[in-house]
Scaffold this motif. Structure first.
Motif, PDB file in Angstrom:
ATOM      1  N   VAL A 240      -7.468  -9.653  37.116  1.00  0.00           N
ATOM      2  CA  VAL A 240      -8.104  -9.862  38.414  1.00  0.00           C
ATOM      3  C   VAL A 240      -7.733  -8.693  39.314  1.00  0.00           C
ATOM      4  O   VAL A 240      -6.552  -8.373  39.477  1.00  0.00           O
ATOM      5  N   LEU A 241      -8.728  -8.054  39.899  1.00  0.00           N
ATOM      6  CA  LEU A 241      -8.509  -6.839  40.679  1.00  0.00           C
ATOM      7  C   LEU A 241      -8.949  -7.043  42.120  1.00  0.00           C
ATOM      8  O   LEU A 241     -10.028  -7.580  42.386  1.00  0.00           O
ATOM      9  N   ILE A 242      -8.110  -6.586  43.035  1.00  0.00           N
ATOM     10  CA  ILE A 242      -8.430  -6.630  44.463  1.00  0.00           C
ATOM     11  C   ILE A 242      -8.485  -5.190  44.991  1.00  0.00           C
ATOM     12  O   ILE A 242      -8.195  -4.240  44.274  1.00  0.00           O
ATOM     13  N   ASP A 243      -8.855  -5.043  46.252  1.00  0.00           N
ATOM     14  CA  ASP A 243      -8.850  -3.752  46.947  1.00  0.00           C
ATOM     15  C   ASP A 243      -9.700  -2.714  46.216  1.00  0.00           C
ATOM     16  O   ASP A 243      -9.195  -1.756  45.616  1.00  0.00           O
ATOM     17  N   TRP A 244     -11.008  -2.869  46.347  1.00  0.00           N
ATOM     18  CA  TRP A 244     -11.964  -2.013  45.645  1.00  0.00           C
ATOM     19  C   TRP A 244     -12.457  -0.851  46.515  1.00  0.00           C
ATOM     20  O   TRP A 244     -13.549  -0.344  46.303  1.00  0.00           O
ATOM     21  N   GLU A 245     -11.658  -0.397  47.462  1.00  0.00           N
ATOM     22  CA  GLU A 245     -12.108   0.672  48.368  1.00  0.00           C
ATOM     23  C   GLU A 245     -12.418   1.970  47.636  1.00  0.00           C
ATOM     24  O   GLU A 245     -13.211   2.788  48.100  1.00  0.00           O
ATOM     25  N   HIS A 246     -11.743   2.207  46.502  1.00  0.00           N
ATOM     26  CA  HIS A 246     -11.939   3.451  45.756  1.00  0.00           C
ATOM     27  C   HIS A 246     -12.856   3.269  44.547  1.00  0.00           C
ATOM     28  O   HIS A 246     -12.894   4.130  43.664  1.00  0.00           O
ATOM     29  N   VAL A 247     -13.589   2.159  44.472  1.00  0.00           N
ATOM     30  CA  VAL A 247     -14.429   1.929  43.304  1.00  0.00           C
ATOM     31  C   VAL A 247     -15.438   3.062  43.138  1.00  0.00           C
ATOM     32  O   VAL A 247     -16.008   3.565  44.108  1.00  0.00           O
ATOM     33  N   GLY A 248     -15.632   3.482  41.903  1.00  0.00           N
ATOM     34  CA  GLY A 248     -16.553   4.590  41.687  1.00  0.00           C
ATOM     35  C   GLY A 248     -16.754   4.901  40.220  1.00  0.00           C
ATOM     36  O   GLY A 248     -16.554   4.050  39.343  1.00  0.00           O
ATOM     37  N   VAL A 249     -17.135   6.112  39.969  1.00  0.00           N
ATOM     38  CA  VAL A 249     -17.353   6.625  38.621  1.00  0.00           C
ATOM     39  C   VAL A 249     -16.333   7.720  38.392  1.00  0.00           C
ATOM     40  O   VAL A 249     -16.203   8.640  39.204  1.00  0.00           O
ATOM     41  N   GLY A 250     -15.583   7.610  37.302  1.00  0.00           N
ATOM     42  CA  GLY A 250     -14.533   8.584  37.050  1.00  0.00           C
ATOM     43  C   GLY A 250     -14.232   8.720  35.575  1.00  0.00           C
ATOM     44  O   GLY A 250     -14.857   8.058  34.735  1.00  0.00           O
ATOM     45  N   PRO A 251     -13.279   9.562  35.230  1.00  0.00           N
ATOM     46  CA  PRO A 251     -12.975   9.816  33.823  1.00  0.00           C
ATOM     47  C   PRO A 251     -12.306   8.625  33.150  1.00  0.00           C
ATOM     48  O   PRO A 251     -11.499   7.918  33.767  1.00  0.00           O
ATOM     49  N   VAL A 252     -12.640   8.404  31.890  1.00  0.00           N
ATOM     50  CA  VAL A 252     -11.949   7.382  31.120  1.00  0.00           C
ATOM     51  C   VAL A 252     -10.452   7.701  31.116  1.00  0.00           C
ATOM     52  O   VAL A 252     -10.044   8.859  31.150  1.00  0.00           O
ATOM     53  N   GLY A 253      -9.644   6.669  31.113  1.00  0.00           N
ATOM     54  CA  GLY A 253      -8.195   6.847  31.092  1.00  0.00           C
ATOM     55  C   GLY A 253      -7.561   6.929  32.458  1.00  0.00           C
ATOM     56  O   GLY A 253      -6.344   6.724  32.592  1.00  0.00           O
ATOM     57  N   PHE A 254      -8.346   7.216  33.488  1.00  0.00           N
ATOM     58  CA  PHE A 254      -7.752   7.461  34.800  1.00  0.00           C
ATOM     59  C   PHE A 254      -7.134   6.199  35.394  1.00  0.00           C
ATOM     60  O   PHE A 254      -6.011   6.225  35.913  1.00  0.00           O
ATOM     61  N   ASP A 255      -7.854   5.074  35.340  1.00  0.00           N
ATOM     62  CA  ASP A 255      -7.316   3.842  35.913  1.00  0.00           C
ATOM     63  C   ASP A 255      -6.005   3.440  35.240  1.00  0.00           C
ATOM     64  O   ASP A 255      -5.065   3.009  35.913  1.00  0.00           O
ATOM     65  N   LEU A 256      -5.941   3.570  33.922  1.00  0.00           N
ATOM     66  CA  LEU A 256      -4.695   3.234  33.241  1.00  0.00           C
ATOM     67  C   LEU A 256      -3.581   4.172  33.680  1.00  0.00           C
ATOM     68  O   LEU A 256      -2.432   3.753  33.842  1.00  0.00           O
ATOM     69  N   GLY A 257      -3.913   5.431  33.906  1.00  0.00           N
ATOM     70  CA  GLY A 257      -2.912   6.391  34.363  1.00  0.00           C
ATOM     71  C   GLY A 257      -2.324   6.034  35.710  1.00  0.00           C
ATOM     72  O   GLY A 257      -1.109   6.137  35.925  1.00  0.00           O
ATOM     73  N   THR A 258      -3.150   5.588  36.651  1.00  0.00           N
ATOM     74  CA  THR A 258      -2.622   5.208  37.963  1.00  0.00           C
ATOM     75  C   THR A 258      -1.757   3.951  37.845  1.00  0.00           C
ATOM     76  O   THR A 258      -0.722   3.836  38.505  1.00  0.00           O
ATOM     77  N   PHE A 259      -2.177   3.023  36.989  1.00  0.00           N
ATOM     78  CA  PHE A 259      -1.403   1.800  36.798  1.00  0.00           C
ATOM     79  C   PHE A 259      -0.007   2.117  36.262  1.00  0.00           C
ATOM     80  O   PHE A 259       1.007   1.626  36.774  1.00  0.00           O
TER      81      PHE A 259
END
Length: 372
Positions: A240-259
């Motif tokens: 479950v994800l909250i705070d979608w202010e930065h939602v967009g299109v980006g490179p695969v792997g990036f979200d896991l990297g920030t996590f």
């Protein structure tokens, strides 16, 4: 109004009464708590309500643009409006099983302002993050690829963020200045060795190259700010994800990297095996795409460490320390410095994977991370 000028119970009651939603007509607001973290551009309120028949419920009310400014200093002019656009779009409904947003999210326009009202999912967000839970999160994060693959037109919306991987590149000059200042500040000069400082300067200088390369990687829907603070696992194992202010299109792997980059500082327990998490994500992503994407995922993952991970820590992170933001709380200061050091060294360990050659970079071997 509250002491900070935020809406009080009567104002929020009027907002709910002005719009049909999952709340019942005649709902009363019992209490309002200010939950704004001070980092985003929205005010965040925890609201307890009771329906006319007496059933209590808990809601989150967000008011774009009503929060505090901070040292993060986002230059994104659409940041305070993007989440409302997201909840008003078809993207939430396109998220596959295993991904979720707060239930009953509704965008209300009242008195010239935009309000977002959604169920409070604090129970999921407050579950502790462990390495096992992080593995589940890695697998679920791969599912963000599905909406764009199923309906590419969903990702054409002009309000989606396109350069989120470069969101904090403007902090690079401050990062250089802060690194140069370490040698002259007794309490900070032991933070990094001279070789590590040189390597960090090199990685900061690689920002344009990293951002350019990230733009060529296979793209996916990205949450854009996927950290343990913005994510939780519900009782069914959905992310479950909250705070979608930065939602967009980006490179695969990036979200896991920030996590992973912000795992410990945002409350994660235990040490993560980053390579194993990346492998789980890359395998799941490749299965979803029907093609091998593990190498691009590794590049996107490394880029997150070397952009967001370094730019936020060496820019506003070190600036906050040097300006005395944490000086009155030794425990808080120690934790902040520990995150800056460990986060930067973990980022350096991924520099070779991102194609950044820096003298003194931490090397990666089978045993994990080594700081040189």
């Amino acid at each position: 109004m509250t002491d900070r000028g935020l809406p009080d119970a009567g104002t929020i009651e009027a907002v709910l009464a002005s719009h049909e939603g999952a709340w019942a007509a005649g709902t009363r607001v019992l209490s309002v708590r200010d939950l704004s973290p001070g980092l985003g551009q929205a005010a965040v309120l925890g609201v307890s309500t009771a329906a006319p028949e007496g059933h209590p419920s808990r809601w989150i009310v967000k008011i774009p643009g009503g929060g505090h400014r901070s040292l993060l200093d986002s230059r994104d002019g659409r940041l305070d409006r993007r989440e409302a656009r997201f909840f008003g779009s078809g993207i939430p409904a396109a998220l596959p099983r295993g991904l979720a947003t707060p239930p009953d999210a509704t965008v209300v326009r009242h008195d010239g302002r935009v309000w977002m009202v959604m169920r409070d999912i604090g129970a999921a967000l407050h579950r502790p993050w462990t390495p096992a839970a992080a593995t589940t999160a890695a697998l679920r994060t791969a599912l963000l690829y599905v909406p764009g693959a199923s309906d590419p037109g969903l990702l054409d919306a002009p309000w989606l963020e396109r350069d989120g991987h470069a969101a904090y590149t403007h902090h690079v000059p401050a990062g250089h200045d802060n690194l140069d200042a370490l040698a002259h500040e007794p309490r900070l000069k032991a933070l990094f060795t001279r070789r590590q400082v040189r390597a960090l300067h090199t990685c900061l200088d690689a920002a344009a190259e990293l951002n350019s390369r990230a733009a060529t990687l296979p793209s996916t829907l990205v949450h854009g700010d996927l950290t343990p603070r913005n994510a939780g696992l519900d009782t069914d194992g959905a992310l479950v994800l909250i705070d979608w202010e930065h939602v967009g299109v980006g490179p695969v792997g990036f979200d896991l990297g920030t996590f992973v980059s912000l795992y410990r500082v945002f409350g994660g327990h235990g040490e993560l095996d980053e390579q194993a998490l990346l492998e789980e994500y890359g395998r799941a992503l490749s299965d979803l795409a029907g093609t091998e994407l593990r190498h691009p995922a590794a590049l996107g993952f490394a880029t997150a460490h070397l952009t967001w991970g370094l730019h936020l820590r060496l820019g506003p992170g070190l600036t906050a320390v040097r300006q005395g933001f944490h000086s009155e709380n030794p425990g808080e200061l120690s934790a902040h410095l520990d995150d800056i050091r460990s986060g930067c060294l973990r980022a350096l360990s991924w520099a070779p994977a991102a194609g950044v050659a820096a003298a003194g970079v931490a090397a990666r071997d089978g045993s994990g991370l080594r700081a040189t």
